[in-house]
Scaffold this active site. Structure first.
Site, mmCIF file in Angstrom:
data_model
loop_
_atom_site.group_PDB
_atom_site.id
_atom_site.type_symbol
_atom_site.label_atom_id
_atom_site.label_comp_id
_atom_site.label_asym_id
_atom_site.label_seq_id
_atom_site.Cartn_x
_atom_site.Cartn_y
_atom_site.Cartn_z
ATOM 1 N N LYS A 152 0.665 -1.196 0.256
ATOM 2 C CA LYS A 152 0.017 -0.011 0.059
ATOM 3 C C LYS A 152 0.697 1.207 0.131
ATOM 4 O O LYS A 152 1.932 1.313 0.464
ATOM 5 C CB LYS A 152 -0.835 0.069 1.308
ATOM 6 C CG LYS A 152 -1.971 1.071 1.299
ATOM 7 C CD LYS A 152 -2.708 0.578 2.623
ATOM 8 C CE LYS A 152 -4.093 1.888 2.735
ATOM 9 N NZ LYS A 152 -4.873 1.477 4.076
ATOM 10 N N MET A 201 -6.928 7.928 3.867
ATOM 11 C CA MET A 201 -7.216 6.590 4.286
ATOM 12 C C MET A 201 -8.281 6.425 5.331
ATOM 13 O O MET A 201 -8.144 5.563 6.351
ATOM 14 C CB MET A 201 -6.040 5.802 4.854
ATOM 15 C CG MET A 201 -4.665 5.799 3.953
ATOM 16 S SD MET A 201 -3.473 4.945 4.757
ATOM 17 C CE MET A 201 -2.458 6.100 5.886
ATOM 18 N N SER A 227 -9.582 1.604 2.830
ATOM 19 C CA SER A 227 -8.740 2.140 1.862
ATOM 20 C C SER A 227 -7.506 1.615 1.226
ATOM 21 O O SER A 227 -7.030 2.024 0.272
ATOM 22 C CB SER A 227 -7.871 3.024 2.979
ATOM 23 O OG SER A 227 -7.060 2.339 4.115
ATOM 24 N N SER A 228 -7.306 0.158 1.610
ATOM 25 C CA SER A 228 -6.138 -0.613 0.743
ATOM 26 C C SER A 228 -6.806 -1.117 -0.620
ATOM 27 O O SER A 228 -6.722 -2.123 -0.762
ATOM 28 C CB SER A 228 -5.749 -1.864 1.673
ATOM 29 O OG SER A 228 -5.504 -1.300 3.099
ATOM 30 N N ILE A 248 -7.849 0.246 9.801
ATOM 31 C CA ILE A 248 -8.405 0.914 11.212
ATOM 32 C C ILE A 248 -10.043 0.961 11.238
ATOM 33 O O ILE A 248 -10.509 1.122 12.556
ATOM 34 C CB ILE A 248 -7.876 2.296 11.348
ATOM 35 C CG1 ILE A 248 -8.021 2.836 12.808
ATOM 36 C CG2 ILE A 248 -8.474 3.260 10.303
ATOM 37 C CD1 ILE A 248 -7.054 4.093 13.015
ATOM 38 N N GLY A 249 -10.609 0.548 10.420
ATOM 39 C CA GLY A 249 -11.991 0.279 10.540
ATOM 40 C C GLY A 249 -12.552 -0.575 9.421
ATOM 41 O O GLY A 249 -13.773 -0.916 9.723
ATOM 42 N N GLY A 250 -11.745 -1.319 8.697
ATOM 43 C CA GLY A 250 -12.268 -2.240 7.784
ATOM 44 C C GLY A 250 -11.176 -2.021 6.521
ATOM 45 O O GLY A 250 -11.569 -2.823 5.517
ATOM 46 N N SER A 251 -10.296 -1.228 6.726
ATOM 47 C CA SER A 251 -9.656 -0.995 5.367
ATOM 48 C C SER A 251 -8.647 -2.047 4.539
ATOM 49 O O SER A 251 -8.118 -2.014 3.466
ATOM 50 C CB SER A 251 -8.639 -0.092 5.647
ATOM 51 O OG SER A 251 -9.183 1.387 5.765
#
Ligand code: NAG
Ligand code: NAG
Ligand code: NAG
Length: 593
Positions: A152, A201, A227-228, A248-251
């Site tokens: 990433k 992100m 985000s990834s 950090i939340g599902g990325s």
């Protein structure tokens, strides 16, 4: 005499008056005008900088294409067909050279990139690394010897910038590789490209002003997630076999889910985050910590990644990571487990395809001898609205202010940043107004997040998070759960992200960041025609909330898209999560564990 004096006095007074008026007027006009002109000037410069960076990235891609054309003989399509295990074995035995593996993946990555725009940087020195590896005697080969790996864009690499989509960060070179990159290299991996992400992100979009929009490899008009997202897209498009994302939340999990690949979000703390881009001041936010994790073509790629990086080199470079090597005994254990499952977290209802995926997994795991019990996730909405969002924007967006000063901010990022700069009262007012017009309570709840005003507020928030984690763990202990299977997202790869409203649909993943439980995701099935028809039929999918309505309206054209689930374990049981992923994947593929 007096008249003469007063004449002069008046003259002096009025010219003084004129002077004062003049200066005031000049100040009132000139200072803002100067600011305005300066701002425009700086924005212009920033746009040029962004343009140059994007151009450079494109030029490097073109150069790499030319370089590959010169080495066409070494590109081997067969290498791309190999499972992770077979590629690894071939590299270890010397049947496949690191150079051939690299060249083959480079060629494929650049080919799919033309379709999906996932690559931000090609790492030219990969070929030097690969040829050095090829001269290494087999006794000195690391476990990831010659494996090409994508990263990433937020992974720090010596001498390169790490922008996270912010123009402000262009041409700020990193002094050294991030710890995880160092460890991967020490184990023989060959980083060869870096991939796209959304600005900052902090959303599951995948676009930014520098590199533009990345597309889903299964349908170009859909999102790869984020985000990834660049990692999801390049691996889903078979241009990479293994990559590093962050979550950090599902990325990590959302793009893996949208792109039909395998991924693991470890317990935050098990892997090192030193040397990654930390999103400005927000890098210091520790209430809900981010973590890096592997994304790959199959379960084995994740297992090999974890086993390789949980090594002495990691514990030496970052002694804050627990010195626990990969526990093969836990991974290879056959003891039947008690596994909870759910298809609804009481925030946003899942489309029938996602429910079907969870039920398919449940049946397969039962067949393997595990006990499956229905469960309810503890306070998913609370975890998002009262912990995650207040933590993310505890600085009221100040951390982004400097980064976005002259930058064009994009979509969701801008909304999030700008909206949370408003005072609590103002946000509360807008939220109330939106509630009246029937907005989703998940969205308005997030809008009304309370302000962190003092350090005391912050300490109290930390206490709340601690209490929530304790209560959450107790719900698992009371039910005797070893693991949980559940949806990853309530929908499959989306198109319309109206108003960033879908952002509040992340509760299925973000809950496990808040409690810091490890979670893996794997593809289970694909959306069928019947699934789509059911989603459009309100007797099967009753869309009540704003998010559910968006999801329903967006479901036309989803046929054939991958559908995955999550497998969640207790903190530091990555090996158990991977074990269940392997068992389930094998069961679904060949009807055998
Ligand atoms: C060596 O690798 C190639 C793929 O590059 C494969 O077709 C072949 O079967 C392998 N040979 C052995 C002995 O493993
Ligand atoms: C998918 O939804 C997210 C969140 O609302 C949004 O940012 C993104 O732009 C959407 N994807 C596409 C391709 O529109
Ligand atoms: C891709 O998604 C779009 C937008 O939803 C849809 O109209 C189209 O039919 C899809 N294409 C395929 C090949 O499924």
């Amino acid at each position: 005499m007096d008249r003469i004096a007063s004449f002069f006095n008046d003259r002096i007074k009025s010219s003084l008056g004129n002077y004062v008026v003049g200066v005031t007027a000049a100040t009132v006009v000139c200072i803002p005008a100067t600011y305005f002109i300066y701002g425009r000037y700086m924005r212009g410069k920033m746009n040029q900088k962004i343009h140059r960076r994007a151009q450079r990235s494109q030029e490097n891609i073109e150069e790499m294409k030319d370089d590959l054309a010169k080495h066409a003989a070494i590109i081997d399509e067969n290498i791309l067909q190999l499972s992770f295990r077979d590629l690894q074995k071939g590299l270890q035995d010397g049947n496949i050279s690191a150079t051939a593996a690299l060249r083959s993946y480079q060629a494929k990555a650049l080919e799919v990139n033309d379709e999906i725009n996932a690559i931000t940087d090609v790492l030219e020195d990969a070929k030097v690394t690969a040829s050095k590896l090829d001269s290494l005697p087999s006794s000195e080969r690391g476990p990831l010897h010659g494996i090409p790996i994508s990263l990433k864009e937020s992974c720090g690499i010596k001498g390169r910038d790490c922008t996270a989509g912010f123009g402000e960060m262009i041409d700020v070179p990193w002094e050294e590789d991030g710890v995880l990159v160092k460890v991967l290299k020490s184990q023989g991996a060959v980083p060869f490209v870096r991939t796209n992400l959304p600005q900052g992100m902090r959303s599951f979009a995948c676009t930014n002003p520098i590199y533009g929009q990345t597309c889903n490899p299964h349908n170009k008009s859909r999102s790869p997630g984020g985000s990834s997202g660049g990692e999801g897209a390049i691996i889903g498009g078979e241009g990479s076999i293994l990559g590093v994302g962050s979550d950090i939340g599902g990325s990590i999990r959302i793009p893996a889910n949208f792109c039909g690949i395998y991924a693991l979000k470890p317990t935050a703390g098990r892997l090192s985050m030193i040397g990654n881009f930390g999103t400005g001041a927000l890098g210091g936010q520790k209430l809900v910590p981010p973590t890096d994790g592997p994304m790959g073509k199959d379960v084995e790629s994740l297992v090999q990644f974890m086993e390789a990086v949980l090594c002495q080199e990691l514990f030496r470079l970052d002694p804050s990571t627990p010195p626990i090597p990969f526990r093969r005994d836990m991974y290879e254990n056959w003891k039947p487990l008690k596994i909870g499952y759910y298809v609804y977290d009481e925030c946003s209802r899942c489309v029938p395809a996602v429910e079907r995926a969870v039920m398919l997994a449940k049946a397969a795991l039962e067949k393997l001898g595990h006990t499956l019990v229905e469960t309810k996730p503890y306070k998913a909405a609370y975890s998002l609205q009262k912990i995650l969002i207040p933590a993310f924007v505890a600085d009221d967006g100040d951390g982004y202010k400097d980064l976005l000063k002259y930058d064009d901010s994009c979509g969701v990022m801008y909304e999030l940043f700008n909206f949370h700069r408003k005072s609590y009262r103002e946000r509360w007012f807008w939220a109330k107004l939106k509630e009246l017009t029937g907005y989703d309570p998940m969205v308005t709840g997030a809008m009304k997040r309370e302000q962190i005003r003092t350090m005391k507020d912050w300490f109290l928030k930390a206490n709340e998070a601690k209490k929530f984690r304790k209560e959450f763990t107790e719900t698992w202990r009371e039910q005797g759960l070893d693991a949980v299977i559940c949806p990853c997202m309530p929908c499959v790869a989306n198109t319309s992200g109206v108003d960033g409203q879908l952002l509040s649909a992340v509760t299925y993943t973000s809950l496990y960041n808040v409690v810091n439980f490890p979670a893996g995701t794997l593809p289970v099935t694909k959306v069928t025609k019947t699934d789509v028809a059911k989603t459009m039929d309100s007797s099967f999918y009753e869309a009540k909330t704003g998010i559910e309505k968006i999801i329903q309206a967006d479901s036309e054209g989803t046929e054939g898209l991958p559908v995955g689930i999550q497998i969640v374990g207790l903190p530091y049981t990555e090996e158990l999560v991977l074990r269940l992923m392997r068992e389930l994947d094998n069961a679904l593929k060949n009807g055998a564990p």
